[in-house]
Design a protein around this motif. Structure first.
Motif, PDB file in Angstrom:
ATOM      1  N   VAL A 223       0.821  -1.213   0.000  1.00 59.10           N
ATOM      2  CA  VAL A 223       0.000   0.000   0.000  1.00 59.10           C
ATOM      3  C   VAL A 223       0.855   1.264   0.000  1.00 59.10           C
ATOM      4  N   LEU A 224       1.916   1.292   0.816  1.00 61.10           N
ATOM      5  CA  LEU A 224       2.637   2.540   1.044  1.00 61.10           C
ATOM      6  C   LEU A 224       3.954   2.686   0.280  1.00 61.10           C
ATOM      7  N   LEU A 225       4.633   1.597  -0.063  1.00 60.10           N
ATOM      8  CA  LEU A 225       6.029   1.727  -0.480  1.00 60.10           C
ATOM      9  C   LEU A 225       6.354   1.297  -1.910  1.00 60.10           C
ATOM     10  N   ASP A 226       5.748   0.247  -2.406  1.00 56.25           N
ATOM     11  CA  ASP A 226       6.281  -0.419  -3.597  1.00 56.25           C
ATOM     12  C   ASP A 226       5.897   0.186  -4.938  1.00 56.25           C
ATOM     13  N   HIS A 227       4.962   1.112  -4.989  1.00 57.21           N
ATOM     14  CA  HIS A 227       4.430   1.541  -6.285  1.00 57.21           C
ATOM     15  C   HIS A 227       4.981   2.883  -6.768  1.00 57.21           C
ATOM     16  N   TRP A 228       5.864   3.499  -5.991  1.00 54.02           N
ATOM     17  CA  TRP A 228       6.343   4.826  -6.363  1.00 54.02           C
ATOM     18  C   TRP A 228       7.429   4.759  -7.427  1.00 54.02           C
ATOM     19  N   ILE A 229       7.394   5.697  -8.345  1.00 54.53           N
ATOM     20  CA  ILE A 229       8.385   5.763  -9.416  1.00 54.53           C
ATOM     21  C   ILE A 229       9.645   6.464  -8.921  1.00 54.53           C
ATOM     22  N   HIS A 230       9.466   7.559  -8.203  1.00 56.62           N
ATOM     23  CA  HIS A 230      10.600   8.344  -7.720  1.00 56.62           C
ATOM     24  C   HIS A 230      11.032   7.864  -6.341  1.00 56.62           C
ATOM     25  N   ARG A 231      12.334   7.709  -6.172  1.00 57.40           N
ATOM     26  CA  ARG A 231      12.888   7.218  -4.908  1.00 57.40           C
ATOM     27  C   ARG A 231      12.575   8.170  -3.750  1.00 57.40           C
ATOM     28  N   SER A 232      12.503   9.456  -4.048  1.00 61.01           N
ATOM     29  CA  SER A 232      12.216  10.426  -2.989  1.00 61.01           C
ATOM     30  C   SER A 232      10.829  10.194  -2.393  1.00 61.01           C
ATOM     31  N   ASP A 233       9.876   9.757  -3.221  1.00 62.03           N
ATOM     32  CA  ASP A 233       8.537   9.453  -2.710  1.00 62.03           C
ATOM     33  C   ASP A 233       8.561   8.228  -1.800  1.00 62.03           C
ATOM     34  N   SER A 234       9.286   7.195  -2.237  1.00 57.53           N
ATOM     35  CA  SER A 234       9.404   5.991  -1.399  1.00 57.53           C
ATOM     36  C   SER A 234      10.075   6.323  -0.069  1.00 57.53           C
ATOM     37  N   ALA A 235      11.115   7.186  -0.127  1.00 58.24           N
ATOM     38  CA  ALA A 235      11.814   7.584   1.099  1.00 58.24           C
ATOM     39  C   ALA A 235      10.879   8.349   2.032  1.00 58.24           C
ATOM     40  N   PHE A 236      10.012   9.171   1.466  1.00 52.70           N
ATOM     41  CA  PHE A 236       9.058   9.927   2.281  1.00 52.70           C
ATOM     42  C   PHE A 236       8.158   8.986   3.075  1.00 52.70           C
ATOM     43  N   TRP A 237       7.574   7.995   2.397  1.00 51.76           N
ATOM     44  CA  TRP A 237       6.632   7.097   3.082  1.00 51.76           C
ATOM     45  C   TRP A 237       7.354   6.176   4.052  1.00 51.76           C
ATOM     46  N   LEU A 238       8.575   5.728   3.713  1.00 48.83           N
ATOM     47  CA  LEU A 238       9.329   4.900   4.650  1.00 48.83           C
ATOM     48  C   LEU A 238       9.705   5.707   5.900  1.00 48.83           C
ATOM     49  N   THR A 239       9.986   6.984   5.709  1.00 49.04           N
ATOM     50  CA  THR A 239      10.286   7.861   6.839  1.00 49.04           C
ATOM     51  C   THR A 239       9.077   8.004   7.746  1.00 49.04           C
ATOM     52  N   ARG A 240       7.886   8.133   7.147  1.00 51.56           N
ATOM     53  CA  ARG A 240       6.673   8.233   7.958  1.00 51.56           C
ATOM     54  C   ARG A 240       6.493   6.979   8.824  1.00 51.56           C
ATOM     55  N   ILE A 241       6.852   5.827   8.280  1.00 51.09           N
ATOM     56  CA  ILE A 241       6.694   4.576   9.017  1.00 51.09           C
ATOM     57  C   ILE A 241       7.698   4.476  10.158  1.00 51.09           C
ATOM     58  N   LEU A 242       8.951   4.857   9.905  1.00 57.06           N
ATOM     59  CA  LEU A 242      10.027   4.591  10.863  1.00 57.06           C
ATOM     60  C   LEU A 242      10.228   5.689  11.903  1.00 57.06           C
ATOM     61  N   LYS A 243      10.135   6.938  11.493  1.00 51.07           N
ATOM     62  CA  LYS A 243      10.592   8.037  12.345  1.00 51.07           C
ATOM     63  C   LYS A 243       9.873   8.192  13.691  1.00 51.07           C
ATOM     64  N   PRO A 244       8.591   7.824  13.804  1.00 47.73           N
ATOM     65  CA  PRO A 244       7.956   7.985  15.124  1.00 47.73           C
ATOM     66  C   PRO A 244       8.553   7.080  16.208  1.00 47.73           C
ATOM     67  N   TRP A 245       9.406   6.109  15.823  1.00 43.48           N
ATOM     68  CA  TRP A 245       9.866   5.100  16.765  1.00 43.48           C
ATOM     69  C   TRP A 245      11.325   5.321  17.164  1.00 43.48           C
ATOM     70  N   PRO A 246      11.737   4.832  18.346  1.00 45.24           N
ATOM     71  CA  PRO A 246      13.160   4.847  18.711  1.00 45.24           C
ATOM     72  C   PRO A 246      13.980   3.986  17.751  1.00 45.24           C
ATOM     73  N   MET A 247      15.301   4.181  17.748  1.00 45.31           N
ATOM     74  CA  MET A 247      16.170   3.505  16.783  1.00 45.31           C
ATOM     75  C   MET A 247      16.061   1.982  16.856  1.00 45.31           C
ATOM     76  N   VAL A 248      15.978   1.435  18.058  1.00 46.18           N
ATOM     77  CA  VAL A 248      15.906  -0.020  18.194  1.00 46.18           C
ATOM     78  C   VAL A 248      14.627  -0.558  17.555  1.00 46.18           C
ATOM     79  N   ASN A 249      13.525   0.185  17.677  1.00 49.40           N
ATOM     80  CA  ASN A 249      12.266  -0.238  17.051  1.00 49.40           C
ATOM     81  C   ASN A 249      12.267   0.008  15.553  1.00 49.40           C
TER      82      ASN A 249
END
Length: 452
Positions: A223-249
């Motif tokens: 849903v969120l990551l695999d369909h983007w053409i531009h890498r910057s878009d994929s990085a944006f959505w992956l950042t939304r997934i990861l950034k709210p959490w501490p590094m270990v999570n």
């Protein structure tokens, strides 16, 4: 002589809309059953009853309906009215996600393209609405498709529902600014309770919630990551997934989303990096994700953040075999590999670094990579040390590490700890050849330096 009026063009209305007609609250008034809206912007369609207009729409493709929706606001409203009918939604919301009788990539591609076109149709029809109102309306229409829901499908691995949903959302949000896309992510999190589900898996023992891990992986990827053409878009959505959490999570989530999975049931294999050397395919997803965060230059990820994430990842769920760690660094690219190694050099972890050099050479030998790459990487890392003594001590540690790792492998074999396929013996064979080729490249480099 009076000329004939050309009726092939849409008539331009003389009446101007009042400002109140532009409010979002009245935008979908037709979907609530009101027929009183003026038809002056329908052009030649104004002579047709609404029922006939909807019958005409049945004969148009989704792309044609999408183009028609841009004619005027009134036409767009009538199309929305059609989509809201049971016949319209049944025709447009295809749900043939599990057709196992005729499995073919061509058929899969057709339904994905259908939802790409449908995303464009909804994008155009809801153009004048605020972001949250658009998302609420679209969710209301799509809610009847069970395979679009987080837990809606009983066989999610074989289902094309989430990929179609992802294609739809990608088309809908393409070109939106970061703030609007952030609202989309928040809306999806509220809708699926995604944050709570992620909290469950990152705070539990790895593998204790396998089905939930699989659902999170499929939702995030499809849903969120695999369909983007531009890498910057994929990085944006992956950042939304990861950034709210501490590094270990963050490291745990990265492994769940991109780590190796079982070919039988698609579930995450947590012991893969611990039990023995793995192959490139098991690490490629993780390496690509790390490169995505490092290379796109987003302000939310510094080089130190990415290196810390790689370091944390190498102990998920426990400390990896150094060969797997070395393979991940090679797949992640020169910049990440050097920055990771330089960080160890700066922080006084020269012995760990020396052992890592040994396994970089081993991977190069096994995969037939150029051994001079490993030597040049070591040469580059040597420049990080501030004094000649530190540099010489590091080079001595590399030589000692080769001898130590070879002796450990030899002792393991002599003690009878051998695999059925002689994997341990083969690994020792590769390591001896790696040492020979590594030192050969060092000699070449030294002699070339002396001759110049």
């Amino acid at each position: 002589m009076a000329s004939k009026i050309n009726t092939s063009f849409t008539l331009i209305p003389n009446q101007k809309y009042r400002r109140s007609n532009r409010r979002s609250s009245s935008y979908f008034s037709n979907t609530l059953g009101s027929d009183s809206q003026p038809l002056s912007t329908l052009g030649n369609f104004k002579a047709l009853p609404l029922e006939i207009f909807q019958i005409i729409l049945r004969y148009l493709s989704v792309k044609d309906i999408s183009m028609l929706s841009m004619v005027s606001k009134t036409v767009s409203q009538h199309i929305i009215n059609y989509i809201s009918t049971s016949s319209g939604s049944k025709r447009l919301l295809l749900q043939d996600f599990h057709n196992l009788e005729l499995p073919s990539k061509r058929q899969d591609s057709a339904i994905l393209e259908h939802y790409r076109s449908l995303g464009l149709l909804f994008k155009r029809c809801t153009l004048l609405l605020p972001t949250r109102e658009r998302l609420k309306y679209i969710h209301k229409i799509l809610a009847e498709v069970s395979c679009f829901k987080f837990n809606g499908c009983a066989a999610p691995i074989q289902c094309l529902g989430l990929p179609c949903y992802g294609i739809f959302l990608q088309t809908l949000t393409a070109g939106w600014d970061g703030l609007e896309c952030h609202r989309v992510y928040n809306f999806l999190c509220e809708l699926t309770n995604l944050s709570r589900k992620m909290q469950t898996v990152v705070c539990s023992k790895p593998g204790s919630a396998r089905k939930l891990e699989l659902r999170i992986r499929l939702f995030c990827r499809n849903v969120l990551l695999d369909h983007w053409i531009h890498r910057s878009d994929s990085a944006f959505w992956l950042t939304r997934i990861l950034k709210p959490w501490p590094m270990v999570n963050q490291a745990r989530l990265l492994y769940i989303i991109f780590g190796p999975v079982s070919p039988q049931d698609g579930q995450v294999v947590w012991q893969k990096m611990i039990e023995g050397p793995t192959d490139e395919s098991s690490l490629k997803g993780l390496a690509d994700a790390i490169k995505l965060l490092y290379d796109t230059g987003t302000k939310e990820w510094t080089a130190d953040d990415v290196i810390s994430l790689v370091d944390e990842l190498s102990v998920v769920p426990r400390e990896w075999l150094l060969e797997n760690n070395a393979r991940l660094l090679i797949l992640s690219g020169n910049n990440i590999c050097f920055t990771f190694m330089a960080s160890k050099a700066v922080n006084g972890r020269a012995i760990e670094l020396a052992k890592l050099i040994v396994f970089l050479a081993l991977v190069c030998e096994k995969e037939l990579y150029c051994m001079d790459w490993a030597v040049k990487m070591m040469q580059k890392v040597c420049k990080v040390f501030s004094t000649p003594m530190e540099r010489n001590n590091f080079l001595q540690s590399v030589a000692n590490a080769f001898a130590c790792v070879i002796m450990e492998m030899l002792q393991s074999i002599m003690s009878g700890d051998r695999d059925e396929d002689d994997r341990s013996f083969l690994n020792l064979f590769h390591l001896v050849h790696a040492q020979a080729n590594f030192h050969k490249e060092v000699l070449y480099l030294s002699m070339n330096t002396l001759s110049t």
